[in-house]
Design an enzyme around this catalytic site. Structure first.
Site, mmCIF file in Angstrom:
data_model
loop_
_atom_site.group_PDB
_atom_site.id
_atom_site.type_symbol
_atom_site.label_atom_id
_atom_site.label_comp_id
_atom_site.label_asym_id
_atom_site.label_seq_id
_atom_site.Cartn_x
_atom_site.Cartn_y
_atom_site.Cartn_z
ATOM 1 N N HIS A 72 -28.256 36.444 -3.241
ATOM 2 C CA HIS A 72 -29.639 36.003 -3.402
ATOM 3 C C HIS A 72 -29.677 34.740 -4.261
ATOM 4 O O HIS A 72 -28.627 34.205 -4.657
ATOM 5 C CB HIS A 72 -30.535 37.118 -3.942
ATOM 6 C CG HIS A 72 -30.140 37.653 -5.292
ATOM 7 N ND1 HIS A 72 -29.997 36.850 -6.394
ATOM 8 C CD2 HIS A 72 -29.860 38.919 -5.699
ATOM 9 C CE1 HIS A 72 -29.657 37.598 -7.431
ATOM 10 N NE2 HIS A 72 -29.551 38.858 -7.036
ATOM 11 N N HIS A 97 -27.410 34.502 -7.445
ATOM 12 C CA HIS A 97 -25.993 34.239 -7.174
ATOM 13 C C HIS A 97 -25.819 32.785 -6.727
ATOM 14 O O HIS A 97 -24.870 32.108 -7.116
ATOM 15 C CB HIS A 97 -25.458 35.134 -6.053
ATOM 16 C CG HIS A 97 -25.691 36.603 -6.267
ATOM 17 N ND1 HIS A 97 -26.420 37.372 -5.395
ATOM 18 C CD2 HIS A 97 -25.321 37.432 -7.268
ATOM 19 C CE1 HIS A 97 -26.463 38.627 -5.845
ATOM 20 N NE2 HIS A 97 -25.804 38.684 -6.988
ATOM 21 N N CYS A 133 -24.788 54.177 -18.141
ATOM 22 C CA CYS A 133 -25.745 53.626 -17.175
ATOM 23 C C CYS A 133 -24.980 53.223 -15.921
ATOM 24 O O CYS A 133 -24.092 52.367 -15.982
ATOM 25 C CB CYS A 133 -26.468 52.410 -17.756
ATOM 26 S SG CYS A 133 -27.464 51.571 -16.508
ATOM 27 N N CYS A 147 -25.330 49.448 -14.979
ATOM 28 C CA CYS A 147 -24.491 48.510 -15.758
ATOM 29 C C CYS A 147 -23.011 48.834 -15.616
ATOM 30 O O CYS A 147 -22.163 48.036 -16.003
ATOM 31 C CB CYS A 147 -24.816 48.586 -17.246
ATOM 32 S SG CYS A 147 -26.469 48.092 -17.677
ATOM 33 N N CYS A 184 -32.269 52.156 -20.203
ATOM 34 C CA CYS A 184 -31.508 50.905 -20.124
ATOM 35 C C CYS A 184 -32.523 49.779 -19.891
ATOM 36 O O CYS A 184 -33.320 49.849 -18.949
ATOM 37 C CB CYS A 184 -30.529 50.968 -18.961
ATOM 38 S SG CYS A 184 -29.975 49.343 -18.443
ATOM 39 N N HIS A 196 -32.082 48.228 -16.228
ATOM 40 C CA HIS A 196 -32.301 49.026 -15.015
ATOM 41 C C HIS A 196 -33.460 50.007 -15.133
ATOM 42 O O HIS A 196 -33.810 50.668 -14.150
ATOM 43 C CB HIS A 196 -31.000 49.740 -14.628
ATOM 44 C CG HIS A 196 -29.907 48.773 -14.300
ATOM 45 N ND1 HIS A 196 -28.986 48.348 -15.231
ATOM 46 C CD2 HIS A 196 -29.636 48.084 -13.170
ATOM 47 C CE1 HIS A 196 -28.185 47.462 -14.685
ATOM 48 N NE2 HIS A 196 -28.557 47.272 -13.436
ATOM 49 N N LYS A 219 -39.870 39.421 -12.024
ATOM 50 C CA LYS A 219 -38.443 39.685 -11.892
ATOM 51 C C LYS A 219 -38.111 39.924 -10.409
ATOM 52 O O LYS A 219 -38.849 40.622 -9.710
ATOM 53 C CB LYS A 219 -38.104 40.932 -12.727
ATOM 54 C CG LYS A 219 -36.633 41.119 -12.879
ATOM 55 C CD LYS A 219 -36.286 42.246 -13.796
ATOM 56 C CE LYS A 219 -34.803 42.484 -13.582
ATOM 57 N NZ LYS A 219 -34.137 43.269 -14.494
ATOM 58 N N LYS A 221 -35.309 44.316 -5.424
ATOM 59 C CA LYS A 221 -35.397 44.871 -4.079
ATOM 60 C C LYS A 221 -36.646 45.726 -3.927
ATOM 61 O O LYS A 221 -37.334 45.661 -2.916
ATOM 62 C CB LYS A 221 -34.175 45.749 -3.839
ATOM 63 C CG LYS A 221 -33.282 45.243 -2.735
ATOM 64 C CD LYS A 221 -32.236 46.276 -2.480
ATOM 65 C CE LYS A 221 -31.272 45.863 -1.410
ATOM 66 N NZ LYS A 221 -30.128 46.765 -1.346
#
Ligand code: MSP
Length: 643
Positions: free
Chosen positions: A17, A20, A125, A128, A142, A145, A294, A297
């Site tokens: 995405h 990256h 987690c 992570c 976390c 997440h 943010k 998905k």
């Protein structure tokens, strides 16, 4: 000089995405910049293929982990060429040589006594892939997440990270450039101000088998971070080999803030345990959000590079991301933001400068760059170009891409103004001013050559086109070596080649999607047909009040490259804002008589009220677009009606 630049190796539990893409564009741009400086460069990216997350993703799809990782890894590998990203090495953690290197390092560190067996209870987690400390949790969850970590008790192997805490701290204190920007260095120093815990580096095969077996205990596989970080060494043939000798001591890693701790704490302590010198630099950038939210998905706002390339083009995307994000801070992506940058910076500023300059040269000298003529020269562009090269070189080396680009755009803007103030079209009419014409055109084309050279790391495809248009080969050192970034490199008698417009303008999505406007357009169409194919009646014409106006003052409008504020007599004094700044300097139009539409409703443009509209001819010629003001064939009293 030698450069070794790496990106993180991306998890294959998701497709590539924008995030990256950005990191990889940064590394590619930096490697191209270093190549411009004639460095010997190695640029590495790849995929991280072991661990819980990947095993889970494969299971979800009902395929074997190997089948799954092969497929997603190929997606990453195939995405990079579409963004004109050209890594020298694409590494996969499932490659046999990587597995062998990880096992060798584990054995060495174990033999040294830096790995021990122990029982551990911690908060794990899965997102992570690591145990979190109580302190890292926000509201028991976390923070990345937003999930409650699982409490797990296990017997595992541990790496003595704490043993190297002081040595790492000393290194960071002694080397301010080790972690940049400074905010991240401070964050790491703050982690290190508390005692470090040792790092759990194994997972029992009863829980996870998709990993590299520990060489000293086959009931365990390696923790994915201990495996993944080693890619930076595997990729250059550690422990021996020429590449390792050549590149290790200049290693620079680019990451985002999410993986600061593994890179700034786990990795250096691992390296110290191996007895190697530390990497040279860690460059940490912020996060891309989408429309201030943010990217995720579940929200469904994940932006894919392939879609961006199809919509905006590769170089617009590369330029936008590098120009828009201040390296280190978060930034927000939106379709409007990229369209605005594309239209204004690329199509208007750079594209127009290129097309206007080359079109004039083709028209006035048959496309041959004539030598500048002594006595006719000026150093306006030359002086700024020298300053721009200097700040560009510094900023690119410091990962301040947005600053490097901003300084280049100062040169572009000055060159556009240089056209307006020198009026090559007027020089071309006067045979006695031919020397000056040739000099002005030379200066413009030498500026274009320097722009082609400096922009090459950011927009390689466009610069290949620009070089060809300038009659140079795309690999000519004049446009591929910083050594040639001094004024006067473009040889006289170079012959231009005609090329298409560099950046076609785009409509903003908002505009495209405004249904009301669309409807209005439709209605207009209908009205047009009804009024006999666009003909208007005499009554309709009479509604339009055209007058002759005399320009008595003109000045630029702050923050606008396109608008001039005109004070006209028609016969009363009024203000008109005209979009002609790219074609007329204020001084050149004072005293002119022009035609205006006098009964338009006033509108505010950049804070200035415009009481009417100046008429001008819009000319599209040889890929060049310009405006020519309307006028009347003999002087008349200001305010005379045009009928
Ligand atoms: N596999 C680990 C890295 C191991 S490196 C030895 C990993 N992979 S990841 O697929 O999650 O990639 C994280 C990286 O992707 C970030 O550090 C950053 O480079 C990039 N980005 C992912 N999302 C991003 C944004 N929203 N914005 C900017 N970059 C982001 O972590």
């Amino acid at each position: 000089m030698t450069t070794y630049i790496t990106t993180p190796i991306y998890y294959v539990n998701a497709q590539p995405h924008l995030g990256h893409a950005y990191t990889t564009i940064v590394a590619d741009t930096y490697s191209r910049f270093r190549r411009l400086s004639d460095d010997s460069v190695r640029f590495q990216t790849g995929t991280d293929e072991h661990g819980d997350k990947i095993a889970e993703a494969a299971e979800k799809e009902g395929v074997s982990p190997k089948e799954y990782v092969d497929r997603i890894s190929a997606m990453f590998r195939d995405t990079w060429p579409t963004l004109d990203i050209t890594p020298d090495n694409f590494i996969r953690t499932t490659d046999a040589n990587h597995v062998a290197t990880v096992q060798k390092i584990l054995q060495d560190v174990y033999d040294k006594g830096d790995i021990y067996f122990d029982k551990y209870t911690g908060l794990y987690c899965t997102g992570c892939e690591r145990f979190l400390t109580e302190k890292e949790l926000v509201g028991g969850k976390c923070p990345d997440h937003l999930t409650v970590p699982d409490e797990i008790t296990e017997e595992n192997y541990f790496f003595r990270m704490s043993k190297y805490q002081q040595e790492l701290l000393d290194h960071i204190n002694a080397n301010p450039e080790f972690i940049t920007p400074e905010r991240y260095r401070n964050e790491v120093l703050s982690f290190l101000s508390e005692p470090l815990e040792d790092l759990c580096i194994s997972r029992p095969t009863s829980r996870l088998t998709w990993g590299i077996p520990l060489p000293f205990d086959d009931k365990f596989v390696t923790y994915v971070w201990f495996d993944a970080l080693i890619n930076y060494l595997t990729g250059i043939g550690y422990p021996d080999g020429e590449l390792f000798e050549k590149y290790w001591n200049v290693a620079e890693h680019v990451i985002a803030k999410d993986i600061l701790k593994p890179h700034a704490i786990y990795w250096p302590t691992m390296i110290l345990s191996m007895g190697l010198p530390l990497y040279k630099k860690l460059h940490v950038h912020g996060y891309w959000n989408v429309d201030e939210t943010k990217m995720s998905k579940s929200i469904g706002n994940v932006v894919r590079p392939a879609e961006l390339v199809a919509e905006y083009g590769v170089d617009s995307l590369r330029y936008f991301t590098l120009r828009e994000m201040s390296f280190g801070l978060d930034s927000s992506f939106s379709s409007d933001a990229i369209v605005t940058r594309k239209n204004s910076d690329l199509a208007n500023d750079l594209g127009n400068l290129y097309s206007r300059s080359t079109a004039m040269l083709i028209k006035y000298t048959g496309g041959v760059v004539m030598a500048p003529v002594a006595g006719e020269d000026d150093t306006v562009l030359q002086d700024l170009a020298a300053a721009v090269v200097e700040s560009y070189t510094e900023n690119m080396a410091d990962f301040q891409f947005h600053r490097a680009l901003a300084s280049i755009w100062e040169l572009i803007s000055l060159a556009n103004k240089y056209i307006v103030s020198n009026e090559p079209w007027s020089l071309a009419k006067d045979p006695e001013r031919e020397g000056r014409l040739h000099t002005v055109l030379y200066n413009l084309h030498e500026t274009l050559r320097l722009l082609t050279l400096l922009l090459q790391p950011v927009m390689p495809g466009t610069c290949r086109k620009m070089a060809l248009g300038l009659g140079l080969k795309e690999d000519d050192p004049l446009v591929t070596s910083l050594a040639a970034a001094t004024w006067g490199g473009l040889p006289a008698n170079t012959k231009l080649t005609k090329i298409d417009a560099l950046f076609p303008r785009m409509e903003s999505k908002k505009k495209k999607q405004q249904p009301q406007k669309q409807e209005k357009k439709q209605k207009k169409k209908v009205a047009k047909t009804e009024s006999m194919e666009g003909l208007i009646t005499f009554d309709q014409f009479q509604n339009l009040e055209l007058r002759v106006a005399e320009i008595i003052a003109a000045e630029p409008i702050k923050k606008s490259d396109r608008l001039l504020k005109l004070t006209v007599k028609a016969p009363e004094e009024r203000t008109i804002v005209a979009g002609i700044a790219e074609y007329y300097s204020p001084d050149s139009i004072v005293g002119k008589q022009v035609l205006i539409v006098a009964n338009l409703k006033p509108v505010k443009l950049m804070g200035v009220e415009s009481q009417g509209m100046v008429l001008a001819a819009k000319v599209e010629e040889d890929g060049e677009s310009r405006l020519v003001l309307s006028t009347i064939s003999a002087p008349v009293p200001a305010g005379s009606k045009v009928a």
